[in-house]
Design a protein around this motif. Sequence first.
Motif, PDB file in Angstrom:
ATOM      1  N   GLN A  79       0.842  -1.184   0.000  1.00  0.00           N
ATOM      2  CA  GLN A  79       0.000   0.000   0.000  1.00  0.00           C
ATOM      3  C   GLN A  79       0.883   1.240   0.000  1.00  0.00           C
ATOM      4  O   GLN A  79       1.891   1.278   0.699  1.00  0.00           O
ATOM      5  CB  GLN A  79      -0.884  -0.029   1.243  1.00  0.00           C
ATOM      6  N   SER A  80       0.523   2.230  -0.783  1.00  0.00           N
ATOM      7  CA  SER A  80       1.233   3.510  -0.797  1.00  0.00           C
ATOM      8  C   SER A  80       0.223   4.614  -0.551  1.00  0.00           C
ATOM      9  O   SER A  80      -0.915   4.545  -1.017  1.00  0.00           O
ATOM     10  CB  SER A  80       1.926   3.733  -2.139  1.00  0.00           C
ATOM     11  N   ARG A  81       0.672   5.651   0.140  1.00  0.00           N
ATOM     12  CA  ARG A  81      -0.216   6.731   0.566  1.00  0.00           C
ATOM     13  C   ARG A  81       0.421   8.080   0.236  1.00  0.00           C
ATOM     14  O   ARG A  81       1.611   8.265   0.421  1.00  0.00           O
ATOM     15  CB  ARG A  81      -0.422   6.583   2.066  1.00  0.00           C
ATOM     16  N   LEU A  82      -0.406   9.002  -0.238  1.00  0.00           N
ATOM     17  CA  LEU A  82       0.040  10.356  -0.545  1.00  0.00           C
ATOM     18  C   LEU A  82      -1.008  11.326  -0.034  1.00  0.00           C
ATOM     19  O   LEU A  82      -2.196  11.155  -0.295  1.00  0.00           O
ATOM     20  CB  LEU A  82       0.211  10.534  -2.063  1.00  0.00           C
ATOM     21  N   ILE A  83      -0.560  12.349   0.667  1.00  0.00           N
ATOM     22  CA  ILE A  83      -1.451  13.420   1.116  1.00  0.00           C
ATOM     23  C   ILE A  83      -1.067  14.674   0.345  1.00  0.00           C
ATOM     24  O   ILE A  83       0.110  15.035   0.280  1.00  0.00           O
ATOM     25  CB  ILE A  83      -1.346  13.637   2.637  1.00  0.00           C
ATOM     26  N   ILE A  84      -2.065  15.300  -0.258  1.00  0.00           N
ATOM     27  CA  ILE A  84      -1.825  16.464  -1.107  1.00  0.00           C
ATOM     28  C   ILE A  84      -2.707  17.628  -0.688  1.00  0.00           C
ATOM     29  O   ILE A  84      -3.756  17.442  -0.087  1.00  0.00           O
ATOM     30  CB  ILE A  84      -2.105  16.140  -2.592  1.00  0.00           C
ATOM     31  N   ARG A  85      -2.280  18.806  -1.052  1.00  0.00           N
ATOM     32  CA  ARG A  85      -3.115  19.994  -0.959  1.00  0.00           C
ATOM     33  C   ARG A  85      -4.003  19.965  -2.195  1.00  0.00           C
ATOM     34  O   ARG A  85      -3.523  19.743  -3.311  1.00  0.00           O
ATOM     35  CB  ARG A  85      -2.214  21.220  -0.947  1.00  0.00           C
ATOM     36  N   ALA A  86      -5.283  20.153  -2.033  1.00  0.00           N
ATOM     37  CA  ALA A  86      -6.233  20.046  -3.146  1.00  0.00           C
ATOM     38  C   ALA A  86      -6.207  21.317  -3.986  1.00  0.00           C
ATOM     39  O   ALA A  86      -7.037  22.209  -3.842  1.00  0.00           O
ATOM     40  CB  ALA A  86      -7.633  19.766  -2.615  1.00  0.00           C
ATOM     41  N   ASP A  87      -5.239  21.387  -4.873  1.00  0.00           N
ATOM     42  CA  ASP A  87      -5.137  22.513  -5.791  1.00  0.00           C
ATOM     43  C   ASP A  87      -4.629  22.018  -7.138  1.00  0.00           C
ATOM     44  O   ASP A  87      -4.304  20.844  -7.300  1.00  0.00           O
ATOM     45  CB  ASP A  87      -4.259  23.631  -5.226  1.00  0.00           C
TER      46      ASP A  87
END
Length: 142
Positions: free
Chosen positions: A2-10
């Motif tokens: 499993q890989s996870r990425l958290i981004i700013r929604a822009d």
Amino acid sequence: MQSRLIIRADSAAMRQIDGFVASFVREQGIAADEAARILILLEELLTNLVKYGYPDRAEPGQAEIVLALDGSRLQIEFIDDGCAFDPFAAPPPNLDEPVEDRQVGGLGLHILRSLTDEACYERRNEKNVTRLSRVVASAKLP
């Protein structure tokens, strides 16, 4: 895995997502052309979030993307803090109607449905949770 990425929604987030997907595909031995399909799915979800997810906020929110591979089944989870929106609640567009008679919108979500084997949505803890699943091809060994 499993890989996870958290981004700013822009609008700049697609660069991060592109690298994240490329790494995941390479590390998991998924066929390279599958990366384009995954990116289409994630771009549609991100675009809808950026355009419609924050009508009462000036600042962008946040989204989390989880990619998991179980055998040949890819699971995509897109979690965001935008306003409640079920992408699968609206009926699919009528593609048999002449273009000039069709309602605007809905084609991106139609693509989302057509590129997945399973799709579901739930609102959990004030967040949208969209889960997509599709069988992916493995990379051919040299």
